[in-house]
Design an enzyme around this catalytic site. Structure first.
Site, PDB file in Angstrom:
ATOM      1  CG  LEU A 240      -2.068  -0.976   1.279  1.00 50.37           C
ATOM      2  CD1 LEU A 240      -2.772  -0.867   2.614  1.00 50.37           C
ATOM      3  CD2 LEU A 240      -3.047  -0.759   0.147  1.00 50.37           C
ATOM      4  CG  ASP A 241       0.252   4.390  -2.677  1.00 46.03           C
ATOM      5  OD1 ASP A 241       1.067   3.577  -3.160  1.00 46.03           O
ATOM      6  OD2 ASP A 241      -0.645   4.950  -3.337  1.00 46.03           O
ATOM      7  CE  LYS A 242       5.944   8.546   4.785  1.00 45.36           C
ATOM      8  NZ  LYS A 242       7.079   9.493   4.589  1.00 45.36           N
ATOM      9  CG  ASN A 243       0.969   9.879   2.889  1.00 41.60           C
ATOM     10  OD1 ASN A 243       1.593   9.596   3.907  1.00 41.60           O
ATOM     11  ND2 ASN A 243       1.356  10.839   2.074  1.00 41.60           N
ATOM     12  CB  THR A 244      -2.933   4.213   1.137  1.00 43.64           C
ATOM     13  OG1 THR A 244      -2.733   5.112   0.038  1.00 43.64           O
ATOM     14  CG2 THR A 244      -4.253   3.498   0.961  1.00 43.64           C
TER      15      THR A 244
END
Length: 518
Positions: A240-244
């Site tokens: 997953l993305d860092k800010n997700t």
């Protein structure tokens, strides 16, 4: 000779002693107050006298002063203050006391200074020096104990608004603390897999400029779940993305790991992701099928180059005539995303995305460039050629009580709420796993601020796994796949099994693991 209207008796006695040469020079050359007294006499109007000096007997009190006072200038000023307690000398009343009287006066007033054992006892009873941390604790305690509320100034209101949406920075957080945080967010755990809700701002894998990530704390997490004495290796199956935030799957069994990764690679894992968008998509339900690819772009303001995913459609559309023309060459990867508007308010909407493919930043790009509704807090994809913070409408900023200069603190509102993994269990009736994760605090707060209601969840659809292709002829009776139409019974009354009924739903924490202490 320079005269002053009012001088202390100490300075006048020193002047008289130098004038009458009553203070003979001695061997006290390295006395700590000699330079200060020489400067003091020069200021009073005397030049340096060749026979200037103090005898050991006459400087005993001065040595006592120098032990207690730190600087030479303080020692001289303190000496004058002691002498000025009794008499002051003016031009009308010339000095009448002799140097011996000065020493006697100092001796009588020496109780103001500490010498010998008295000085040691003073240092023993002296309070320890306060550090910056002690002062900060006292100030915090005063604020807590004070009944007066803080003044609602504009600056304090902005600070409160920023602190309400500011997220945790894991750069300086210890690995053990990160592992404990993930342990509290575990949703499902058994002997073969661990599934947890990934916190905001924490990277999954390492890379350039990334100091803390999930992968490096997996050994600690394994010991917290299975036991301190165990050594169960956990491996990540996707990213997953860092800010997700949202569901993240780890496995402890090599066979299950290869199966889950294969499901992700074949796009057979069903994922539902919730996002708050700036704007309302039109139409409110549909499918985005536009390939995307990676490209190097340049920031207009700073002329800095950065990497960004861009849309590479296979068809060009003319807005004036409405004609579609096929492009001859497109270097993009196939990206398909289903979307459905769950609820909308003024300038914001809650949308559910269901990606059919797993391309990097697929949902963020389709929302910003294809639907023209970027995700709230997605500062990278809000503009095509700029890394500046996202421009948010003023009514959204008013809900957050933020000025336009503080939009960079708004976090990205993208959450992987649910995930369906097929054929995880060996049970004949319950083979699939559905896991749901709670929304993070900042998204829950945004839903309350904008009064967005998710409503009823959409129905699940289990994707059919393609059967293995065999080249054996089905008409051969020796083939195990041979079917005899005459021997088959009537199956018209048999109801087909719904794949959703074969799912195990997990929306609360379930730990099917026995912790081993030893």
């Amino acid at each position: 000779m320079l005269q002053r209207k009012t001088v202390h008796i100490g300075s006048s006695l020193l002047r008289e002693s130098v004038k009458n040469q009553s203070c003979s020079i001695s061997n006290v050359v390295s006395h700590p107050l000699q330079n200060s007294l020489r400067t003091y006499l020069h200021f009073c109007g005397y030049k340096q006298h060749p026979n200037f000096g103090f005898a050991l007997k006459q400087t005993k009190i001065l040595k006592q002063i120098s032990r207690t006072l730190r600087t030479r200038r303080q020692a001289v000023s303190h000496l004058d203050s002691v002498l000025s307690d009794d008499v002051t000398d003016t031009d009308d009343t010339p000095p009448s006391r002799k140097p011996q009287d000065v020493i006697q006066t100092l001796s009588t007033k020496s109780d103001k200074f500490t010498v010998g054992k008295t000085r040691e006892s003073e240092f023993q009873n002296k309070k320890p020096r306060k550090t910056g941390m002690d002062i900060a604790k006292e100030l915090r305690q005063k604020k807590l104990n004070s009944d007066e509320p803080e003044k609602d100034t504009e600056e304090n209101l902005v600070k409160k608004a920023v602190n309400a949406i500011k997220m945790t920075d894991f750069t300086y957080v210890e690995d053990e603390a990160i592992a404990k945080l993930i342990r509290r967010h575990v949703i499902y755990a058994d002997n073969k897999m661990v599934i947890f809700n990934k916190p905001y701002g924490l990277s999954v894998h390492d890379g350039d400029g990334i100091s803390k990530n999930v992968k490096q704390v997996l050994p600690m997490l394994s010991k917290m779940i299975y036991g301190v004495s165990t050594d169960v290796p956990l491996s990540l199956c996707h990213r997953l993305d860092k800010n997700t935030t949202g569901v993240l799957v780890c496995t402890a069994d090599p066979a299950l790991e290869s199966h889950v990764k294969k499901m992700f690679r074949l796009n057979l894992v069903t994922r539902k992701m919730w996002a708050i968008l700036v704007g309302i998509p039109h139409p409110q339900m549909g499918i985005v099928n536009i390939p995307i690819g990676q490209a190097q772009t340049t920031d207009k303001l700073t002329s800095k180059q950065f990497t960004r995913m861009v849309a590479r459609p296979t068809v060009s559309y003319d807005k004036m005539t409405g004609e579609e023309t096929a492009r001859s060459f497109s270097r993009g990867q196939t990206a398909i995303t289903k979307f459905r508007v769950m609820d909308s308010s003024r300038d914001v909407s809650l949308v559910e995305f269901e990606p059919e493919t797993g391309v990097k930043h697929q949902i963020r790009l389709h929302a910003a460039d294809c639907l023209d509704c970027p995700i709230l807090g997605d500062h990278k994809y809000s503009k095509m050629d700029s890394l500046a913070p996202q421009k948010v409408p003023i009514n959204i900023l008013n809900r957050f009580k933020l000025p336009p200069t503080k939009t960079r603190y708004i976090p990205m509102h993208l959450h992987q709420s649910q995930i369906l993994i097929p054929d995880v269990f060996d049970h004949p009736e319950k083979r699939h796993l559905v896991v749901g994760a709670r929304m993070p605090v900042h998204m829950d707060r945004a839903l309350r601020l904008f009064r967005l209601n998710p409503g009823k969840p959409s129905q699940w659809k289990v994707k059919a796994i393609p059967p293995p292709q065999l080249e054996a002829p089905p008409s051969d009776p020796s083939n195990p796949l041979f079917r005899n139409p005459q021997a088959e019974t009537d199956l018209s009354n048999v109801k087909p099994v719904d794949p959703v009924d074969q799912c195990v739903f997990v929306f609360r924490s379930q730990l099917h693991v026995k912790y081993k202490k030893y």
